[in-house]
Design an enzyme around this catalytic site. Structure first.
Site, PDB file in Angstrom:
ATOM      1  N   THR A  75       0.828  -1.214   0.000  1.00  0.00           N
ATOM      2  CA  THR A  75       0.000   0.000   0.000  1.00  0.00           C
ATOM      3  C   THR A  75       0.861   1.263   0.000  1.00  0.00           C
ATOM      4  O   THR A  75       0.762   2.108  -0.884  1.00  0.00           O
ATOM      5  CB  THR A  75      -0.938  -0.008   1.240  1.00  0.00           C
ATOM      6  OG1 THR A  75      -1.663  -1.229   1.232  1.00  0.00           O
ATOM      7  CG2 THR A  75      -1.881   1.163   1.225  1.00  0.00           C
ATOM      8  N   VAL A  76       1.727   1.381   1.004  1.00  0.00           N
ATOM      9  CA  VAL A  76       2.512   2.617   1.146  1.00  0.00           C
ATOM     10  C   VAL A  76       3.609   2.704   0.079  1.00  0.00           C
ATOM     11  O   VAL A  76       3.811   3.754  -0.538  1.00  0.00           O
ATOM     12  CB  VAL A  76       3.124   2.718   2.568  1.00  0.00           C
ATOM     13  CG1 VAL A  76       3.858   4.046   2.729  1.00  0.00           C
ATOM     14  CG2 VAL A  76       2.037   2.599   3.636  1.00  0.00           C
TER      15      VAL A  76
ATOM     16  N   LYS B 215       5.572   2.170  12.682  1.00  0.00           N
ATOM     17  CA  LYS B 215       5.377   2.610  14.079  1.00  0.00           C
ATOM     18  C   LYS B 215       5.700   1.502  15.075  1.00  0.00           C
ATOM     19  O   LYS B 215       6.210   1.752  16.167  1.00  0.00           O
ATOM     20  CB  LYS B 215       3.949   3.095  14.301  1.00  0.00           C
ATOM     21  CG  LYS B 215       2.933   1.987  14.071  1.00  0.00           C
ATOM     22  CD  LYS B 215       1.631   2.431  13.534  1.00  0.00           C
ATOM     23  CE  LYS B 215       0.905   1.266  12.951  1.00  0.00           C
ATOM     24  NZ  LYS B 215       0.389   1.437  11.637  1.00  0.00           N
TER      25      LYS B 215
ATOM     26  N   GLY C 183      -0.487   8.838   9.913  1.00  0.00           N
ATOM     27  CA  GLY C 183      -0.377   8.779   8.452  1.00  0.00           C
ATOM     28  C   GLY C 183      -0.051  10.080   7.759  1.00  0.00           C
ATOM     29  O   GLY C 183       1.089  10.545   7.796  1.00  0.00           O
TER      30      GLY C 183
ATOM     31  N   ILE D   9      -0.908  13.157   8.401  1.00  0.00           N
ATOM     32  CA  ILE D   9      -0.840  14.423   9.160  1.00  0.00           C
ATOM     33  C   ILE D   9       0.623  14.695   9.527  1.00  0.00           C
ATOM     34  O   ILE D   9       1.259  13.849  10.158  1.00  0.00           O
ATOM     35  CB  ILE D   9      -1.674  14.346  10.469  1.00  0.00           C
ATOM     36  CG1 ILE D   9      -3.098  13.879  10.175  1.00  0.00           C
ATOM     37  CG2 ILE D   9      -1.662  15.672  11.187  1.00  0.00           C
ATOM     38  CD1 ILE D   9      -3.942  13.660  11.440  1.00  0.00           C
TER      39      ILE D   9
ATOM     40  N   ASP E 256      -2.032  -0.245  18.996  1.00  0.00           N
ATOM     41  CA  ASP E 256      -1.568   0.567  17.868  1.00  0.00           C
ATOM     42  C   ASP E 256      -1.523   2.051  18.286  1.00  0.00           C
ATOM     43  O   ASP E 256      -0.528   2.741  18.047  1.00  0.00           O
ATOM     44  CB  ASP E 256      -2.519   0.360  16.675  1.00  0.00           C
ATOM     45  CG  ASP E 256      -2.179   1.261  15.505  1.00  0.00           C
ATOM     46  OD1 ASP E 256      -1.207   0.959  14.803  1.00  0.00           O
ATOM     47  OD2 ASP E 256      -2.867   2.282  15.314  1.00  0.00           O
TER      48      ASP E 256
ATOM     49  N   LYS F 292       1.823   4.821  18.903  1.00  0.00           N
ATOM     50  CA  LYS F 292       1.918   6.167  18.342  1.00  0.00           C
ATOM     51  C   LYS F 292       2.039   7.201  19.465  1.00  0.00           C
ATOM     52  O   LYS F 292       2.770   8.178  19.339  1.00  0.00           O
ATOM     53  CB  LYS F 292       0.697   6.449  17.474  1.00  0.00           C
ATOM     54  CG  LYS F 292       0.668   5.550  16.220  1.00  0.00           C
ATOM     55  CD  LYS F 292      -0.683   5.586  15.556  1.00  0.00           C
ATOM     56  CE  LYS F 292      -0.781   4.670  14.371  1.00  0.00           C
ATOM     57  NZ  LYS F 292      -2.159   4.491  13.900  1.00  0.00           N
TER      58      LYS F 292
ATOM     59  N   GLY G 169      -3.692   5.015   4.497  1.00  0.00           N
ATOM     60  CA  GLY G 169      -4.036   5.015   3.074  1.00  0.00           C
ATOM     61  C   GLY G 169      -2.812   5.247   2.218  1.00  0.00           C
ATOM     62  O   GLY G 169      -1.825   5.847   2.663  1.00  0.00           O
TER      63      GLY G 169
END
Ligand SMILES: NC(=O)c1ccc[n+]([C@@H]2O[C@H](COP(=O)([O-])OP(=O)(O)OC[C@H]3O[C@@H](n4cnc5c(N)ncnc54)[C@H](OP(=O)(O)O)[C@@H]3O)[C@@H](O)[C@H]2O)c1
Length: 460
Positions: free
Chosen positions: A43-44, A135, A164, A166, A231, A235, A332
């Site tokens: 994805t990334v 992370k 993500g 931000i 998760d 963070k 995303g």
């Protein structure tokens, strides 16, 4: 996030400067492309590749040179890719990236812990700068890897690891450099925020919302890390370390997930003027730090109450600036890739200036964790009690015996001569709350505690 920084001194530092200078010299001129190795094309990774390809002109304008993905490490050569890639770019051998002296930057977007840790360590030891979105890795081994980066005169950036798209980490390190952050509150996990939003707005049950999140690809087949708050805790540990300049390790974050939150809790909270959110809170008052991730009722007047769906937000209180909020997509392909590529731009600018490995501010503040008797909050408490005369007075007295008092209460009749009492307390200490819970559970058969949650924000 365990930090064991060692600022390299004199002799070694001179050595590193030499290495760095040779890397910089090897760039020869700004017209020569800077070459990056990408670890992962999921994805990334796909987003990173797309942005680098599509934004060449802007990237060149910002950095003064072309940026090229030279090799991409993947697991399977047979997999269909959603982006057109020349097959000779792909490899399953990390040595093709590690041993290529022209690759000066390694971008780790493959995930996992041990393999990623080894690959990153080897890249840094080979004087390659590293960017990661991982992370899980940074929360556990960030300190170790940052020390290694510093020892080798390399950059190690990880903007995409928290929230993500931000740009919160750079904001903490650079934007707030002149301020003193006292509190950070974050909605840091899009999956749980999606579930809580649907539970609140559509009155859907937890299990149904989890299944929907899995079907939409927001939640893993094993959702434990999301729904149990781990998760978000990872963070928060990263945010706490950067925001408070203090070593925060994951086990210093108190964690409670959303798996026991019920539809009834959420609707009672709404009735009292609150929205349920899984909040990560890092608080530093009187030089004492408190970190927690827990389902929390947020007053509807607070901006975080209106962060819905998969969106993330981080609310930062600075002594000088006051209150600020950062809001955006927490995951995303392209949002996360923008964070990775913004790190890439910084690394390339540093390469051009020959200053890699120098931008890191090691945690320097002594860490004092706040004891439970000095952690103050308001709480939402839901009780089922025997519906008899004098019961309300008994409940009030049980509260008062533990220095607790009621700010708001609603009462609902239940079948079988029982009633439900839903209260919002005034500010109380966590220690008093826990003592009260223990006392009620052991000694008061007529009072059953159904649930209790922290409350954040003042209602209008
Ligand atoms: N997805 C997000 O929105 C998001 C947001 C923020 C942070 N992140 C972080 O970004 C990282 C990547 O996430 P993702 O969602 O992009 O993962 P993903 O879609 O599962 O992609 C992983 C990629 O890495 C490759 N890979 C995995 N293990 C490998 C190994 N041992 N050797 C070689 N290649 C390997 C895979 O190769 P194949 O393609 O051949 O299988 C795949 O291309 C994770 O650390 C994640 O926590 C993700």
């Amino acid at each position: 996030m365990k930090q064991t920084y060692a600022r390299k001194e004199n002799v070694e530092e001179k050595g590193n400067n030499k290495d760095q200078a040779s890397i910089t010299n090897s760039l020869k001129s700004k017209t020569e492309a800077i070459k990056a190795g990408l670890l992962g094309l999921g994805t990334v990774g796909t987003g990173v590749y797309r942005i680098i390809e599509q934004h060449q002109e802007d990237l060149k304008h910002q950095t003064g040179c072309d940026i090229k993905v030279e090799k991409i490490l993947i697991k399977s050569m047979d997999k269909e890719r959603s982006v057109a890639i020349s097959p000779e770019l792909l490899t399953t051998d990390y040595g093709d990236i590690l041993n290529d002296p022209n690759i000066t930057i390694v971008i780790e977007v493959m995930g996992g812990i041990e393999e990623a840790r080894t690959y990153i360590a080897k890249a840094l030891q080979s004087k390659k700068n590293v960017i990661t979105a991982n992370k899980d890795l940074i929360a556990l081994y960030g300190g170790e890897l940052l020390t290694l980066a510093s020892e080798n005169g390399c950059d190690l950036f990880y903007e995409a690891s928290v929230a993500g798209g931000i740009p919160i980490l750079r904001a903490l390190v650079e934007g707030f450099a002149s301020d003193r952050i006292t509190k950070m509150i974050g909605i840091l996990n899009g999956t749980t925020n999606y579930m809580l939003t649907r539970m609140a707005k559509e009155k859907l049950e937890y299990d149904f919302c989890l299944k929907q999140a899995q079907e939409l690809g927001y939640a893993e087949a094993d959702p434990t890390s999301d729904v149990e708050g781990l998760d978000a805790a990872r963070k928060l540990a990263i945010l706490g370390t950067l925001g408070f300049h203090t070593d925060i390790s994951l086990d210093e974050v108190k964690v409670k997930g959303i798996s026991s939150v019920s539809q009834e809790d959420i609707q009672y909270g709404k009735e009292l003027g609150y929205e349920m959110k899984l909040l990560g809170i890092a608080d530093r008052r009187d030089e004492e730090i408190e970190l927690s991730v827990q389902p929390t009722f947020v007053a509807k007047s607070h901006p975080l109450a209106h962060v819905n769906g998969v969106f993330n937000a981080v609310y930062v209180y600075g002594e000088a600036v006051g209150e600020t909020m950062f809001y955006g997509p927490g995951a995303g392909e392209l949002p996360t890739a923008t964070a990775v590529v913004s790190d890439l731009v910084t690394v390339v600018k540093n390469l051009n200036l020959g200053v890699n490995g120098r931008g890191m501010v090691a945690p320097y503040r002594e860490k004092k964790l706040k004891p439970e008797n000095r952690i103050y909050r308001r709480y939402f408490i839901r009780l089922v009690v025997k519906d008899r005369s004098g019961m309300l007075a008994d409940v009030t007295k049980a509260f008062a015996d533990h220095n607790m008092s009621i700010s708001k209460m609603i009462q609902k009749p239940l079948a079988g001569q029982q009633a439900e009492l839903v209260t919002i307390t005034h500010t109380i200490s966590l220690k008093d709350l826990e003592a009260w819970v223990k006392n009620i559970e052991s000694n008061r058969s007529e009072i059953k505690i159904v649930s209790y949650y922290a409350v954040e924000g003042e209602e209008n």
